[in-house]
Design a protein around this motif. Structure first.
Motif, PDB file in Angstrom:
ATOM      1  N   ALA A 104       0.828  -1.211   0.000  1.00  0.00           N
ATOM      2  CA  ALA A 104       0.000   0.000   0.000  1.00  0.00           C
ATOM      3  C   ALA A 104       0.862   1.261   0.000  1.00  0.00           C
ATOM      4  O   ALA A 104       0.566   2.239  -0.696  1.00  0.00           O
ATOM      5  CB  ALA A 104      -0.938   0.005   1.207  1.00  0.00           C
ATOM      6  N   THR A 105       1.961   1.237   0.768  1.00  0.00           N
ATOM      7  CA  THR A 105       2.866   2.381   0.784  1.00  0.00           C
ATOM      8  C   THR A 105       3.526   2.561  -0.578  1.00  0.00           C
ATOM      9  O   THR A 105       3.664   3.689  -1.077  1.00  0.00           O
ATOM     10  CB  THR A 105       3.940   2.202   1.864  1.00  0.00           C
ATOM     11  OG1 THR A 105       3.291   2.104   3.139  1.00  0.00           O
ATOM     12  CG2 THR A 105       4.908   3.371   1.883  1.00  0.00           C
ATOM     13  N   ARG A 221      -3.263  10.379  -1.038  1.00  0.00           N
ATOM     14  CA  ARG A 221      -2.962   9.040  -1.532  1.00  0.00           C
ATOM     15  C   ARG A 221      -1.770   8.454  -0.786  1.00  0.00           C
ATOM     16  O   ARG A 221      -1.774   7.280  -0.407  1.00  0.00           O
ATOM     17  CB  ARG A 221      -2.682   9.063  -3.037  1.00  0.00           C
ATOM     18  CG  ARG A 221      -2.340   7.682  -3.563  1.00  0.00           C
ATOM     19  CD  ARG A 221      -2.380   7.552  -5.058  1.00  0.00           C
ATOM     20  NE  ARG A 221      -2.130   6.171  -5.436  1.00  0.00           N
ATOM     21  CZ  ARG A 221      -2.120   5.718  -6.685  1.00  0.00           C
ATOM     22  NH1 ARG A 221      -2.385   6.538  -7.681  1.00  0.00           N
ATOM     23  NH2 ARG A 221      -1.876   4.454  -6.944  1.00  0.00           N
ATOM     24  N   GLY A 225      -1.862   5.153   1.837  1.00  0.00           N
ATOM     25  CA  GLY A 225      -1.010   3.981   1.719  1.00  0.00           C
ATOM     26  C   GLY A 225      -0.376   3.595   3.040  1.00  0.00           C
ATOM     27  O   GLY A 225      -0.370   2.420   3.428  1.00  0.00           O
ATOM     28  N   ALA A 228      -3.049   2.101   5.312  1.00  0.00           N
ATOM     29  CA  ALA A 228      -3.468   0.753   4.933  1.00  0.00           C
ATOM     30  C   ALA A 228      -2.439  -0.297   5.329  1.00  0.00           C
ATOM     31  O   ALA A 228      -2.797  -1.402   5.753  1.00  0.00           O
ATOM     32  CB  ALA A 228      -3.731   0.691   3.426  1.00  0.00           C
ATOM     33  N   ASP A 229      -1.151   0.022   5.197  1.00  0.00           N
ATOM     34  CA  ASP A 229      -0.131  -0.943   5.609  1.00  0.00           C
ATOM     35  C   ASP A 229      -0.121  -1.153   7.120  1.00  0.00           C
ATOM     36  O   ASP A 229       0.224  -2.228   7.605  1.00  0.00           O
ATOM     37  CB  ASP A 229       1.253  -0.471   5.142  1.00  0.00           C
ATOM     38  CG  ASP A 229       1.534  -0.839   3.696  1.00  0.00           C
ATOM     39  OD1 ASP A 229       0.929  -1.813   3.204  1.00  0.00           O
ATOM     40  OD2 ASP A 229       2.339  -0.156   3.044  1.00  0.00           O
ATOM     41  N   PRO A 233      -6.059  -2.563   4.479  1.00  0.00           N
ATOM     42  CA  PRO A 233      -6.760  -1.794   3.454  1.00  0.00           C
ATOM     43  C   PRO A 233      -8.279  -1.990   3.532  1.00  0.00           C
ATOM     44  O   PRO A 233      -8.767  -2.917   4.167  1.00  0.00           O
ATOM     45  CB  PRO A 233      -6.215  -2.378   2.153  1.00  0.00           C
ATOM     46  CG  PRO A 233      -5.910  -3.799   2.507  1.00  0.00           C
ATOM     47  CD  PRO A 233      -5.434  -3.778   3.932  1.00  0.00           C
ATOM     48  N   ASN A 278      -5.911   5.056  -3.738  1.00  0.00           N
ATOM     49  CA  ASN A 278      -4.930   4.119  -3.203  1.00  0.00           C
ATOM     50  C   ASN A 278      -5.595   2.916  -2.554  1.00  0.00           C
ATOM     51  O   ASN A 278      -5.221   1.766  -2.802  1.00  0.00           O
ATOM     52  CB  ASN A 278      -4.026   4.812  -2.189  1.00  0.00           C
ATOM     53  CG  ASN A 278      -2.634   4.212  -2.169  1.00  0.00           C
ATOM     54  OD1 ASN A 278      -1.862   4.404  -3.095  1.00  0.00           O
ATOM     55  ND2 ASN A 278      -2.328   3.465  -1.123  1.00  0.00           N
ATOM     56  N   ASP A 279      -6.604   3.168  -1.722  1.00  0.00           N
ATOM     57  CA  ASP A 279      -7.195   2.074  -0.960  1.00  0.00           C
ATOM     58  C   ASP A 279      -7.917   1.088  -1.872  1.00  0.00           C
ATOM     59  O   ASP A 279      -7.873  -0.120  -1.658  1.00  0.00           O
ATOM     60  CB  ASP A 279      -8.164   2.634   0.082  1.00  0.00           C
ATOM     61  CG  ASP A 279      -8.168   1.806   1.361  1.00  0.00           C
ATOM     62  OD1 ASP A 279      -7.110   1.277   1.741  1.00  0.00           O
ATOM     63  OD2 ASP A 279      -9.235   1.697   1.987  1.00  0.00           O
ATOM     64  N   VAL A 282      -5.338  -1.324  -3.535  1.00  0.00           N
ATOM     65  CA  VAL A 282      -4.784  -2.325  -2.634  1.00  0.00           C
ATOM     66  C   VAL A 282      -5.827  -3.391  -2.304  1.00  0.00           C
ATOM     67  O   VAL A 282      -5.504  -4.578  -2.177  1.00  0.00           O
ATOM     68  CB  VAL A 282      -4.238  -1.667  -1.352  1.00  0.00           C
ATOM     69  CG1 VAL A 282      -3.658  -2.716  -0.415  1.00  0.00           C
ATOM     70  CG2 VAL A 282      -3.163  -0.648  -1.699  1.00  0.00           C
ATOM     71  N   ARG A 286      -5.203  -7.253  -3.116  1.00  0.00           N
ATOM     72  CA  ARG A 286      -5.241  -8.225  -2.024  1.00  0.00           C
ATOM     73  C   ARG A 286      -6.245  -9.337  -2.309  1.00  0.00           C
ATOM     74  O   ARG A 286      -5.965 -10.514  -2.086  1.00  0.00           O
ATOM     75  CB  ARG A 286      -5.597  -7.511  -0.715  1.00  0.00           C
ATOM     76  CG  ARG A 286      -5.976  -8.469   0.390  1.00  0.00           C
ATOM     77  CD  ARG A 286      -6.133  -7.768   1.728  1.00  0.00           C
ATOM     78  NE  ARG A 286      -4.832  -7.525   2.337  1.00  0.00           N
ATOM     79  CZ  ARG A 286      -4.668  -7.353   3.644  1.00  0.00           C
ATOM     80  NH1 ARG A 286      -5.690  -7.370   4.452  1.00  0.00           N
ATOM     81  NH2 ARG A 286      -3.473  -7.154   4.137  1.00  0.00           N
TER      82      ARG A 286
END
Length: 360
Positions: A104-105, A221, A225, A228-229, A233, A278-279, A282, A286
Motif C-alpha cells: 500500500a505504501t 494518496r 497507503g 493501509a499498511d 486496506p 490508493n485504498d 490495494v 489483495r
C-alpha cells in the motif's frame, strides 16, 4: 486531459464533442486493457512501459495540425492505447517491487509519481494554452513522453507476464465493489478536469482549482497507503467516496461564481479521491491474491480509465439540460449512492478477512 477539451472548444465543438475527446481516449484505453491477458504474454512490464511512452510521444504532436473534432477524437484514441500500456504496467511493477508488507505504501509512492504531473501540468497546461498557445503545450507533452523511454533502462527487467495474470478462479466480490466505487469517483474527476476549464474559460480559477485538487490528492494518496499498511486496506473506500460527494456538491454550488469557495470544494474532492485511489487498488490487489498483480492492475485501471471517460461523455450529453451546477450535483448524488453500495456489499473493512498480500 484539460487542454484537449479547450482545443476542441476552440475549434467549435459543442459540449458533447468536448466530452468525446476525453471519453474516446479513455474508451480506447479500456478496450486495450481488456486485451491485457495476451499482451502480458508478449511483453515484460518494462517493455510495455516503453511501448506506451513511444505511442504517446508520437501521437501527441498531431494535435498541432488541426482543431477539428473528428481528427482530435482519432488522435485521442491512439493516445488512449499508449496510455493503457503505461498505467497498467506502471502500477503492476510498483506492486512487484514493493517490500513485503509495504504494498500500500509503494502504491502511494507510485501515486506521487503519477500525481505530480497533475499537480503542476494539468493546471499549467490550461494557463500555457491560454497564454502562449496550444502548439507549445502539445510539443512539450510529446517531448516529456519521449524522455521517459531512456529512464526505463534503469528499471529491473522481469520475465514474461503470463504468470502474473494468475490462475482463473473465483474473486471476492469486494474487489469488484471497491473498483466500482472508484469508477464513480474517477468519473467525477474526469468531468471536473474536462469541463471546469470550459465552464470558466476566461478565469484563472480552473487552473488554480485543478492545482489545489491535485496537490491534496497526491498527499492523501500517500497518507492512505501508510494507513493501509499499518491497519489494513479497505477502511477508506466508502468514506472517501462520501468526501468526494461533498466536494462535488461544493463545486456544484460554486462553479457559476468561480470564487475562492471553488478552491475549497476542489480541495475536499481531492482529499477523497486520493484516499479512494490508493485504498481501492490495494483492496483489488489483495483479493486477487498472489501472482496476479497484472490482473489486479488491469481491473483497477479499467475502473479508473473507464470512469474518467464515461463521466465527461455522459455529462457532455446532459449539459444542455442540467448546466454545470446540475451536472456536478448529479455526480455528488452518484458518489453518495456508490458509497452506500460499497458499505452494504463490502462492509466498513472490505479489504479485511483475506490473506496478506505477499511480496510479489
Amino acid at each position: 486531459m484539460s487542454v484537449i477539451p479547450l482545443w476542441a472548444s476552440h475549434g467549435g465543438a459543442g459540449s458533447s464533442g468536448v466530452g468525446a475527446t476525453t471519453g474516446v481516449m479513455l474508451a480506447a484505453t479500456v478496450v486495450t486493457q481488456l486485451n491485457m491477458v495476451w499482451l502480458f504474454r508478449l511483453l515484460s512490464l518494462r517493455q510495455m512501459l516503453a511501448v506506451g511512452a513511444l505511442v504517446l510521444a508520437v501521437a501527441t504532436p498531431a494535435y498541432v495540425l488541426t482543431d477539428a473534432l473528428a481528427p482530435l477524437v482519432a488522435i485521442s484514441a491512439v493516445r488512449g492505447i499508449g496510455f493503457a500500456f503505461v498505467v497498467v504496467a506502471g502500477v503492476a511493477l510498483a506492486a512487484e517491487l514493493a517490500p513485503a508488507g509495504k504494498v500500500a505504501t509503494a502504491a502511494g509512492w507510485y501515486g506521487v509519481a503519477a500525481g505530480l504531473p497533475n499537480v503542476f501540468l494539468m493546471p499549467a497546461g490550461v494557463w500555457l494554452a491560454q497564454t502562449w498557445g496550444f502548439a507549445p503545450v502539445f510539443l512539450c507533452a510529446a517531448g516529456m513522453a519521449l524522455l521517459a523511454v531512456p529512464l526505463l533502462l534503469s528499471l529491473p527487467e522481469h520475465g514474461r507476464q503470463a504468470r502474473r495474470t494468475g490462475p482463473r478462479g473465483w474473486v471476492d466480490r469486494r474487489a469488484f465493489t471497491a473498483a466500482g466505487v472508484f469508477l464513480v469517483t474517477a468519473a467525477t474527476l474526469g468531468t471536473v478536469a474536462t469541463f471546469l476549464p470550459v465552464a470558466l474559460p476566461e478565469s484563472p480559477m480552473p487552473s488554480i482549482a485543478l492545482f489545489v485538487l491535485s496537490v491534496v490528492m497526491v498527499a492523501t494518496r500517500l497518507g492512505a497507503g501508510a494507513l493501509a499498511d499499518r491497519h489494513g486496506p479497505g477502511r477508506l473506500v466508502a468514506p472517501s467516496a462520501i468526501v468526494c460527494a461533498v466536494g462535488a456538491a461544493g463545486m456544484a454550488a460554486t462553479v457559476s461564481d468561480g470564487g475562492p469557495a471553488l478552491l475549497v470544494a476542489a480541495a475536499v474532492f481531492g482529499a477523497g479521491f486520493g484516499a479512494a485511489q490508493n485504498d481501492s487498488f490495494v483492496v483489488v490487489l489483495r483479493h486477487l491474491g498472489p501472482g496476479r498483480s497484472g490482473t489486479a492492475s488491469t481491473i483497477w485501471n479499467i475502473a479508473y480509465d473507464g470512469g474518467m471517460g464515461v463521466g465527461p461523455f455522459a455529462v457532455g450529453l446532459a449539459l444542455t439540460l442540467t448546466g454545470y451546477p446540475g451536472a456536478f450535483l448529479a455526480l455528488a448524488v452518484a458518489l453518495a449512492l456508490a458509497a452506500a453500495v460499497g458499505y452494504a456489499v463490502g462492509g466498513p473493512r472490505m479489504g479485511m478477512g483475506v490473506r496478506e498480500t505477499p511480496q510479489l
